[in-house]
Design an enzyme around this catalytic site. Structure first.
Site, PDB file in Angstrom:
ATOM      1  N   LYS A  67       0.814  -1.153  -0.120  1.00 36.88           N
ATOM      2  CA  LYS A  67       0.086   0.097   0.136  1.00 36.88           C
ATOM      3  C   LYS A  67       0.793   1.268  -0.063  1.00 36.88           C
ATOM      4  CE  LYS A  67      -4.239  -2.131   2.109  1.00 36.88           C
ATOM      5  NZ  LYS A  67      -5.096  -2.002   3.007  1.00 36.88           N
ATOM      6  N   GLY A 132      -0.572   1.341   9.931  1.00 42.10           N
ATOM      7  CA  GLY A 132      -1.072   1.759   8.649  1.00 42.10           C
ATOM      8  C   GLY A 132      -2.529   1.554   8.713  1.00 42.10           C
ATOM      9  N   ALA A 133      -3.128   0.530   9.230  1.00 39.24           N
ATOM     10  CA  ALA A 133      -4.622   0.040   9.035  1.00 39.24           C
ATOM     11  C   ALA A 133      -5.241   1.115   9.662  1.00 39.24           C
ATOM     12  CB  ALA A 133      -4.756  -1.364   9.557  1.00 39.24           C
ATOM     13  N   ASN A 153      -2.482   2.650  22.144  1.00 44.01           N
ATOM     14  CA  ASN A 153      -1.581   1.679  21.274  1.00 44.01           C
ATOM     15  C   ASN A 153      -0.625   1.533  22.429  1.00 44.01           C
ATOM     16  OD1 ASN A 153      -0.740   0.344  18.750  1.00 44.01           O
ATOM     17  ND2 ASN A 153       1.000   1.865  18.780  1.00 44.01           N
ATOM     18  N   ARG A 154       0.027   0.080  22.172  1.00 42.05           N
ATOM     19  CA  ARG A 154       1.263  -0.385  23.164  1.00 42.05           C
ATOM     20  C   ARG A 154       2.172   0.440  22.987  1.00 42.05           C
ATOM     21  NH1 ARG A 154       2.427  -6.354  20.827  1.00 42.05           N
ATOM     22  NH2 ARG A 154       3.150  -5.003  19.207  1.00 42.05           N
TER      23      ARG A 154
END
Ligand code: ATR
Length: 278
Positions: A67, A132-133, A153-154
């Site tokens: 992508k 990215g997703a 997020n981690r």
């Protein structure tokens, strides 16, 4: 008469459902076209795409891991592809320039609002993951005017960076999983989207229970025959509604199809059909 050629480029690609769903769209809308899945060598995306269009190809879908290559390859980009930082659809404009677009986010929002009938407007949204997703889905959410968006997020820095990238249009909160557990006056979220890749490895992000209630809807961007660990967690915590990402896959494909062919296929029956053969 020559038939219009389309394809999805990825690596690996053997399990892609895209040829199946585009064949369904073509049948449904009576369009004569060919859509194939092509496995491209990791270093050969631009060569492969160049050859495809030189041989008369009309459009491409792009999946993992290309992508970003497609983003660089396109002669120009739509606004939403620029925001997403990634391209999942290449099409030719009227002057035959190859344009990069991203239909992942609109695919997710269409599945959520039209098939699942969940409301985004004025709701509190939690998104798990900052890769990215996730970057690709934020702008369409903002367009539906939620009350708040939180990215957890981690690695908190990545969530913060992502949030900062949208600060001109929406104030997104960024946090780590421990911070999520420690929020003062914690209210449960209305919608939780799992955009992390944890489900791929059969893992569950470290989720506290104060983020979910019986009014929470939970969506995993991954799809599978069985419930993902995230959707199992949602069910155990009595979520109002749960869904995997098969509808997102079909709806992003329908958006690409409509860009290429100028006609929007119906998606509900295609989701049911692909579900039946998973
Ligand atoms: P993609 O392009 O599919 O989003 P990515 O850019 O590698 O893939 O991002 C994967 C995301 O899933 C990241 O947000 C990652 O968290 P980190 O940035 O902290 O690495 C998240 N992720 C992966 N495995 C996870 C797990 N077991 N628990 C929680 N988050 C996880």
């Amino acid at each position: 008469m020559t038939i219009d050629l389309y394809a999805v480029f990825g690596n690996p690609i053997a399990h892609s459902k895209s040829p199946l769903l585009h064949a369904e769209f073509a049948k449904q809308t009576k369009q004569d076209l060919s859509y194939t899945a092509q496995c491209i060598d990791i270093d050969s995306f631009s060569k492969g795409a160049d050859e495809f269009f030189k041989q008369g190809g009309k459009g491409l879908n792009i999946t993992v891991p290309f992508k970003h290559d497609a983003f660089d390859f396109a002669a120009d980009l739509t606004e939403r592809a620029k925001r997403a930082g990634a391209v999942n659809t290449l099409f030719l404009d009227k002057d035959n320039f190859i344009i990069g677009d991203n239909t992942d986010g609109i695919g997710l929002v269409t599945d959520i609002t039209q098939h699942l009938k969940w409301t985004i407007n004025n709701k509190n949204i939690l998104i798990l993951g900052a890769g990215g997703a996730v970057r690709g889905i934020i702008e369409p959410f903002i367009k539906d005017s939620p009350n708040s968006i939180t990215i957890v997020n981690r690695t908190k820095e990545k969530a913060q960076q992502l949030a900062d990238g949208f600060s001109d249009i929406f104030a997104i909160d960024a946090c780590s999983y421990p911070e999520l557990a420690e929020r003062d006056n914690a209210i449960a979220f209305d919608i939780i989207i799992n955009g992390s890749s944890a489900s791929l490895s059969g893992e569950l992000p470290p989720l506290p229970n104060n983020i979910i209630s019986e009014n929470t809807c939970c969506y995993d961007m991954m799809y599978a025959k069985e419930l993902t660990p995230f959707l199992m967690w949602a069910k155990e915590n009595k979520a109002l509604s749960i869904s995997d990402g098969l509808g997102m896959l079909v709806c992003q494909g329908a958006e690409s199809f409509s860009i290429w062919r100028g006609v929007k296929p119906e998606t509900g029956s295609v989701i049911e059909y692909i579900r039946s053969i998973l």
